[in-house]
Scaffold this motif. Structure first.
Motif, mmCIF file in Angstrom:
data_model
loop_
_atom_site.group_PDB
_atom_site.id
_atom_site.type_symbol
_atom_site.label_atom_id
_atom_site.label_comp_id
_atom_site.label_asym_id
_atom_site.label_seq_id
_atom_site.Cartn_x
_atom_site.Cartn_y
_atom_site.Cartn_z
ATOM 1 N N VAL A 142 -3.856 3.518 0.207
ATOM 2 C CA VAL A 142 -3.856 3.303 -0.750
ATOM 3 C C VAL A 142 -3.087 2.251 -1.210
ATOM 4 C CG1 VAL A 142 -4.577 3.808 -3.131
ATOM 5 C CG2 VAL A 142 -4.694 5.628 -2.026
ATOM 6 N N ASP A 143 -4.459 1.114 -1.843
ATOM 7 C CA ASP A 143 -3.331 -0.356 -2.043
ATOM 8 C C ASP A 143 -2.936 -0.207 -3.495
ATOM 9 O OD1 ASP A 143 -3.511 -3.032 -3.408
ATOM 10 O OD2 ASP A 143 -5.210 -4.097 -1.505
ATOM 11 N N ALA A 144 -1.851 -0.373 -3.483
ATOM 12 C CA ALA A 144 -0.989 -0.322 -4.231
ATOM 13 C C ALA A 144 -1.724 -1.299 -5.715
ATOM 14 C CB ALA A 144 0.334 -0.750 -4.041
ATOM 15 N N ALA A 145 -2.610 -2.378 -5.338
ATOM 16 C CA ALA A 145 -2.737 -3.349 -6.423
ATOM 17 C C ALA A 145 -3.747 -3.245 -7.248
ATOM 18 C CB ALA A 145 -2.440 -4.831 -6.060
ATOM 19 N N ASN A 146 -4.794 -2.014 -6.516
ATOM 20 C CA ASN A 146 -6.128 -2.184 -7.016
ATOM 21 C C ASN A 146 -6.767 -0.038 -7.480
ATOM 22 O OD1 ASN A 146 -7.478 -2.111 -4.289
ATOM 23 N ND2 ASN A 146 -7.701 -4.054 -4.593
ATOM 24 N N GLY A 147 -6.100 0.544 -6.276
ATOM 25 C CA GLY A 147 -6.427 1.662 -5.832
ATOM 26 C C GLY A 147 -7.438 1.989 -4.922
ATOM 27 N N ARG A 148 -8.213 0.990 -4.239
ATOM 28 C CA ARG A 148 -8.863 1.147 -3.012
ATOM 29 C C ARG A 148 -8.167 1.474 -2.208
ATOM 30 N NH1 ARG A 148 -10.614 -2.156 1.104
ATOM 31 N NH2 ARG A 148 -9.368 -3.720 0.023
ATOM 32 N N VAL A 149 -9.035 3.267 -1.644
ATOM 33 C CA VAL A 149 -8.616 3.294 -0.325
ATOM 34 C C VAL A 149 -9.139 2.857 0.845
ATOM 35 C CG1 VAL A 149 -9.222 4.792 1.010
ATOM 36 C CG2 VAL A 149 -9.049 5.833 -1.617
ATOM 37 N N GLU A 178 0.647 -0.895 0.177
ATOM 38 C CA GLU A 178 0.625 -0.354 0.309
ATOM 39 C C GLU A 178 1.082 1.417 0.129
ATOM 40 O OE1 GLU A 178 -0.674 0.767 4.314
ATOM 41 O OE2 GLU A 178 -1.981 -0.758 3.589
ATOM 42 N N TRP A 179 0.217 2.466 -0.540
ATOM 43 C CA TRP A 179 1.063 3.697 -0.254
ATOM 44 C C TRP A 179 0.177 4.628 0.727
ATOM 45 C CZ3 TRP A 179 5.342 5.525 -2.472
ATOM 46 C CH2 TRP A 179 5.306 4.606 -4.251
ATOM 47 N N GLN A 180 1.204 4.723 1.534
ATOM 48 C CA GLN A 180 0.553 5.677 2.492
ATOM 49 C C GLN A 180 1.003 7.252 2.228
ATOM 50 O OE1 GLN A 180 2.255 4.228 6.013
ATOM 51 N NE2 GLN A 180 1.367 2.492 6.103
ATOM 52 N N ILE A 181 -0.215 7.952 1.995
ATOM 53 C CA ILE A 181 0.243 9.006 1.879
ATOM 54 C C ILE A 181 -0.292 10.462 3.059
ATOM 55 C CG2 ILE A 181 -0.976 10.532 -0.066
ATOM 56 C CD1 ILE A 181 -1.494 8.387 -1.779
ATOM 57 N N GLU A 182 0.511 11.021 2.962
ATOM 58 C CA GLU A 182 0.174 11.951 4.523
ATOM 59 C C GLU A 182 0.173 13.453 4.301
ATOM 60 O OE1 GLU A 182 3.124 11.900 7.474
ATOM 61 O OE2 GLU A 182 2.930 9.383 7.750
ATOM 62 N N GLY A 183 -0.602 14.067 4.655
ATOM 63 C CA GLY A 183 -1.022 15.952 4.271
ATOM 64 C C GLY A 183 -1.840 16.126 5.038
ATOM 65 N N ARG A 184 -2.444 17.117 4.344
ATOM 66 C CA ARG A 184 -3.301 17.639 5.254
ATOM 67 C C ARG A 184 -4.561 18.257 3.857
ATOM 68 N NH1 ARG A 184 -1.391 19.345 9.845
ATOM 69 N NH2 ARG A 184 0.425 19.886 9.922
ATOM 70 N N ASP A 185 -6.023 17.992 5.148
ATOM 71 C CA ASP A 185 -7.307 18.912 4.189
ATOM 72 C C ASP A 185 -7.471 19.655 3.612
ATOM 73 O OD1 ASP A 185 -8.036 19.381 6.511
ATOM 74 O OD2 ASP A 185 -9.439 17.739 7.234
ATOM 75 N N VAL A 186 -8.395 20.290 3.441
ATOM 76 C CA VAL A 186 -9.114 21.734 2.754
ATOM 77 C C VAL A 186 -8.386 22.585 4.584
ATOM 78 C CG1 VAL A 186 -9.738 21.230 0.571
ATOM 79 C CG2 VAL A 186 -11.183 21.263 2.529
#
Length: 84
Positions: free
Chosen positions: A72-79, A55-63
């Motif tokens: 995000v699952d790296a194989a199918n793009g599912r959150v 999986e991809w672990q993506i950190e940041g800020r919301d609006v």
């Protein structure tokens, strides 16, 4: 003049960027695709990305400026998970 050629060639070589892929597997999505999915899930700015096994672990800020992490699952793009 020749003593400057090697550092210039090295600097140019280091500046060439390649797309980040989830290791070597063609079946797994790129970091850019995973970031796009995380943005669709509400992430407004990205401060850190990490590939963790499958999986991809993506950190940041919301609006609103609050911390947010989207997995995000790296194989199918599912959150897989959203943390606020």
């Amino acid at each position: 003049m020749q003593k400057y050629i090697v550092p210039i060639v090295a600097a140019v070589g280091l500046s060439i960027a390649t797309p980040a892929l989830a290791y070597d597997s063609a079946s797994q999505m790129s970091m850019d695709a995973a970031v796009d999915i995380a943005m669709d899930a509400g992430l407004a700015t990205v401060s850190h990305t990490q590939f963790a096994g499958d999986e991809w672990q993506i950190e940041g800020r919301d609006v609103t400026g609050q911390y947010m992490e989207v997995d995000v699952d790296a194989a199918n793009g599912r959150v897989l998970n959203v943390d606020h």
